[in-house]
Design a protein around this motif. Structure first.
Motif, PDB file in Angstrom:
ATOM      1  N   PHE A 250     117.259 -12.179 -28.185  1.00  0.00           N
ATOM      2  CA  PHE A 250     118.647 -12.134 -27.711  1.00  0.00           C
ATOM      3  C   PHE A 250     119.582 -11.870 -28.896  1.00  0.00           C
ATOM      4  CE2 PHE A 250     116.689 -14.163 -24.140  1.00  0.00           C
ATOM      5  CZ  PHE A 250     117.524 -13.959 -23.045  1.00  0.00           C
ATOM      6  N   TRP A 251     120.401 -10.849 -28.754  1.00  0.00           N
ATOM      7  CA  TRP A 251     121.352 -10.463 -29.801  1.00  0.00           C
ATOM      8  C   TRP A 251     122.755 -10.794 -29.299  1.00  0.00           C
ATOM      9  CZ3 TRP A 251     120.662  -8.847 -34.716  1.00  0.00           C
ATOM     10  CH2 TRP A 251     121.706  -8.166 -35.379  1.00  0.00           C
ATOM     11  N   PHE A 252     123.453 -11.698 -29.988  1.00  0.00           N
ATOM     12  CA  PHE A 252     124.749 -12.191 -29.547  1.00  0.00           C
ATOM     13  C   PHE A 252     125.869 -11.666 -30.442  1.00  0.00           C
ATOM     14  CE2 PHE A 252     121.713 -15.410 -28.050  1.00  0.00           C
ATOM     15  CZ  PHE A 252     122.049 -15.439 -26.696  1.00  0.00           C
ATOM     16  N   LEU A 253     127.072 -11.642 -29.887  1.00  0.00           N
ATOM     17  CA  LEU A 253     128.218 -11.123 -30.630  1.00  0.00           C
ATOM     18  C   LEU A 253     128.962 -12.197 -31.410  1.00  0.00           C
ATOM     19  CD1 LEU A 253     129.715  -8.522 -28.124  1.00  0.00           C
ATOM     20  CD2 LEU A 253     127.913  -8.237 -29.833  1.00  0.00           C
ATOM     21  N   THR A 254     128.793 -13.457 -31.031  1.00  0.00           N
ATOM     22  CA  THR A 254     129.463 -14.540 -31.756  1.00  0.00           C
ATOM     23  C   THR A 254     128.505 -15.718 -31.952  1.00  0.00           C
ATOM     24  OG1 THR A 254     130.297 -15.719 -29.803  1.00  0.00           O
ATOM     25  CG2 THR A 254     131.660 -13.908 -30.654  1.00  0.00           C
ATOM     26  N   SER A 255     128.766 -16.500 -32.994  1.00  0.00           N
ATOM     27  CA  SER A 255     127.943 -17.681 -33.265  1.00  0.00           C
ATOM     28  C   SER A 255     128.102 -18.732 -32.180  1.00  0.00           C
ATOM     29  CB  SER A 255     128.325 -18.273 -34.627  1.00  0.00           C
ATOM     30  OG  SER A 255     128.059 -17.357 -35.668  1.00  0.00           O
ATOM     31  N   ALA A 256     129.316 -18.862 -31.637  1.00  0.00           N
ATOM     32  CA  ALA A 256     129.545 -19.852 -30.588  1.00  0.00           C
ATOM     33  C   ALA A 256     128.725 -19.528 -29.349  1.00  0.00           C
ATOM     34  CB  ALA A 256     131.032 -19.919 -30.246  1.00  0.00           C
ATOM     35  N   ARG A 257     128.685 -18.266 -28.988  1.00  0.00           N
ATOM     36  CA  ARG A 257     127.902 -17.853 -27.821  1.00  0.00           C
ATOM     37  C   ARG A 257     126.418 -18.103 -28.078  1.00  0.00           C
ATOM     38  NH1 ARG A 257     127.703 -16.707 -22.296  1.00  0.00           N
ATOM     39  NH2 ARG A 257     126.354 -14.905 -21.907  1.00  0.00           N
ATOM     40  N   GLU A 258     125.945 -17.790 -29.270  1.00  0.00           N
ATOM     41  CA  GLU A 258     124.540 -18.025 -29.590  1.00  0.00           C
ATOM     42  C   GLU A 258     124.201 -19.506 -29.482  1.00  0.00           C
ATOM     43  OE1 GLU A 258     121.341 -17.092 -33.176  1.00  0.00           O
ATOM     44  OE2 GLU A 258     123.326 -17.889 -33.649  1.00  0.00           O
ATOM     45  N   ALA A 259     125.053 -20.355 -30.039  1.00  0.00           N
ATOM     46  CA  ALA A 259     124.779 -21.790 -30.033  1.00  0.00           C
ATOM     47  C   ALA A 259     124.707 -22.328 -28.608  1.00  0.00           C
ATOM     48  CB  ALA A 259     125.860 -22.521 -30.824  1.00  0.00           C
ATOM     49  N   SER A 260     125.611 -21.871 -27.749  1.00  0.00           N
ATOM     50  CA  SER A 260     125.593 -22.312 -26.353  1.00  0.00           C
ATOM     51  C   SER A 260     124.350 -21.814 -25.631  1.00  0.00           C
ATOM     52  CB  SER A 260     126.853 -21.810 -25.630  1.00  0.00           C
ATOM     53  OG  SER A 260     128.025 -22.347 -26.199  1.00  0.00           O
ATOM     54  N   ALA A 261     123.995 -20.559 -25.868  1.00  0.00           N
ATOM     55  CA  ALA A 261     122.855 -19.963 -25.175  1.00  0.00           C
ATOM     56  C   ALA A 261     121.539 -20.601 -25.597  1.00  0.00           C
ATOM     57  CB  ALA A 261     122.821 -18.463 -25.417  1.00  0.00           C
ATOM     58  N   ARG A 262     121.426 -20.980 -26.858  1.00  0.00           N
ATOM     59  CA  ARG A 262     120.168 -21.545 -27.342  1.00  0.00           C
ATOM     60  C   ARG A 262     119.813 -22.838 -26.615  1.00  0.00           C
ATOM     61  NH1 ARG A 262     117.664 -19.798 -31.914  1.00  0.00           N
ATOM     62  NH2 ARG A 262     116.929 -21.916 -32.391  1.00  0.00           N
ATOM     63  N   ARG A 263     120.796 -23.524 -26.049  1.00  0.00           N
ATOM     64  CA  ARG A 263     120.525 -24.766 -25.327  1.00  0.00           C
ATOM     65  C   ARG A 263     119.836 -24.517 -23.985  1.00  0.00           C
ATOM     66  NH1 ARG A 263     125.673 -26.290 -27.645  1.00  0.00           N
ATOM     67  NH2 ARG A 263     126.784 -25.615 -25.776  1.00  0.00           N
ATOM     68  N   VAL A 264     119.969 -23.288 -23.443  1.00  0.00           N
ATOM     69  CA  VAL A 264     119.371 -23.011 -22.131  1.00  0.00           C
ATOM     70  C   VAL A 264     118.209 -22.026 -22.213  1.00  0.00           C
ATOM     71  CG1 VAL A 264     121.570 -23.481 -20.984  1.00  0.00           C
ATOM     72  CG2 VAL A 264     120.969 -21.118 -21.558  1.00  0.00           C
ATOM     73  N   LEU A 265     118.054 -21.345 -23.331  1.00  0.00           N
ATOM     74  CA  LEU A 265     116.995 -20.331 -23.450  1.00  0.00           C
ATOM     75  C   LEU A 265     115.681 -20.966 -23.870  1.00  0.00           C
ATOM     76  CD1 LEU A 265     118.983 -17.386 -25.089  1.00  0.00           C
ATOM     77  CD2 LEU A 265     118.224 -17.594 -22.704  1.00  0.00           C
ATOM     78  N   VAL A 266     115.222 -21.900 -23.060  1.00  0.00           N
ATOM     79  CA  VAL A 266     114.007 -22.658 -23.358  1.00  0.00           C
ATOM     80  C   VAL A 266     113.063 -22.562 -22.173  1.00  0.00           C
ATOM     81  CG1 VAL A 266     113.062 -24.897 -23.967  1.00  0.00           C
ATOM     82  CG2 VAL A 266     115.342 -24.255 -24.786  1.00  0.00           C
ATOM     83  N   HIS A 267     111.850 -22.075 -22.441  1.00  0.00           N
ATOM     84  CA  HIS A 267     110.833 -21.973 -21.389  1.00  0.00           C
ATOM     85  C   HIS A 267     109.468 -22.112 -22.049  1.00  0.00           C
ATOM     86  CE1 HIS A 267     108.338 -20.427 -18.134  1.00  0.00           C
ATOM     87  NE2 HIS A 267     109.393 -20.476 -17.328  1.00  0.00           N
ATOM     88  N   PRO A 268     108.573 -22.910 -21.503  1.00  0.00           N
ATOM     89  CA  PRO A 268     107.283 -23.148 -22.160  1.00  0.00           C
ATOM     90  C   PRO A 268     106.387 -21.927 -22.255  1.00  0.00           C
ATOM     91  CG  PRO A 268     107.302 -24.124 -19.966  1.00  0.00           C
ATOM     92  CD  PRO A 268     108.719 -23.709 -20.263  1.00  0.00           C
TER      93      PRO A 268
END
Length: 322
Positions: A250-268
């Protein structure tokens, strides 16, 4: 990958002449007026077709193939993948524009006129069609479709996504033993995998003995976090179908967006790595951070086998679900 531009010939701008190319249905009327002759059967003939056949190079052909597959590339992106300098790129692309091998447009913005965006021109479409043994109509090229990109709301997303891959090609051109072996567009991914997953691209980056396939999600912030999270089951299904996981980047445009997304982009079952655009960042550099890792950020090729990340994904999932 179809663009074979990692060697010294590409850096010198060399390529074999394309005398065998047969092209048709080209020429701006006012430019070719007075230049027509007659074929043996008496039909009209455009001498510019023969001019093109004598002047087109292998690099020009590669540019045509890229524009057909990926729809639009900017001057800087084409410079990155096929030329040794911006000036040489501008000179050659101007000539190709005059021959209708490529078309181009610029968008205006609050800061002034933007860069040239290049699409496949009428003659370029004929070059690609000839290589594939089909007609331009069978190739699916239509000028109206390509010119519609100039006003499309998806242009910035498409150009940004293509920029990730062209930056990787640029990095590979400067690295011995490196190449972007595969680069699939979103359309090609959709044709291969249907509605199961809809990545913005698929690539295989090679450096030395390392071969790293990856799927790209280019995020502009327009989708909700639940929508991002909902993409992961499809990638898990693909991993099960092909019997091995593939990095989803995942390539994000802002650090804030990346930080928020990393909390949900979790799958075993889905190895995910994220990066964020910054003035000094490039997708081939140390910008990628796997879910479950805290640092340091790694180069794409150093992410390693995707299986290494899945154990940490499971641990993150357990902590998140408590």
């Amino acid at each position: 990958m179809e663009l074979e531009m990692n060697g010294s010939a590409a850096r010198r701008g060399e390529g074999r002449s394309g005398h065998e190319v047969v092209v048709s249905h080209v020429g701006r009327a006012r430019e070719v007026r007075g230049r027509e002759g007659r074929t043996r059967d008496g039909s009209a003939r455009d001498d510019r077709l023969y001019e093109l056949a004598a002047r087109i190079t292998e690099r020009d052909r590669a540019i045509c193939r890229l524009l057909h597959e990926h729809r639009v590339l900017t001057t800087s992106q084409l410079t990155a993948v096929a030329f040794s300098s911006l000036r040489k790129a501008q000179e050659r692309l101007s000539l190709l524009y005059g021959l209708e091998v490529v078309d181009r447009f610029r968008r205006r913005s609050w800061s002034g006129t933007g860069p040239f965006h290049f699409t496949l021109g009428r003659t370029g479409a004929a070059v690609v069609a000839s290589e594939r043994g089909v007609t331009v109509a069978e190739l699916g090229w239509q000028r109206a479709t390509t010119t519609a990109l100039a006003t499309s709301g998806q242009l910035a997303h498409l150009v940004g996504c293509n920029g990730v891959f062209t930056d990787l090609i640029a990095a590979a051109r400067q690295t011995p033993g490196a190449s972007l072996e595969q680069w699939w567009s979103a359309r090609r991914c959709a044709a291969a995998w249907g509605d199961a997953i809809r990545p913005d691209g698929y690539g295989v980056y090679v450096e030395g003995e390392v071969r790293l396939p990856f799927l790209l999600e280019y995020d502009t912030g327009s989708e909700t976090l639940p929508r991002l999270e909902a993409k992961l089951p499809g990638y898990a299904a693909l991993a099960r179908a092909v019997e091995h996981p593939t990095w989803v980047c995942f390539w994000f445009l802002t650090s804030a967006r990346e930080a928020s997304a990393r909390r949900v982009l979790v799958h075993p079952e889905v190895p995910v790595a994220t990066a964020v655009v910054a003035p000094d960042s490039a997708p081939g550099g140390p910008v990628w951070l796997a879910i479950g890792d805290v640092g340091p950020r790694l180069r794409l090729v150093d992410l390693g086998h995707p299986g290494r990340a899945l154990g940490r994904h499971a641990e993150v999932s357990r902590h998140r679900d408590r």
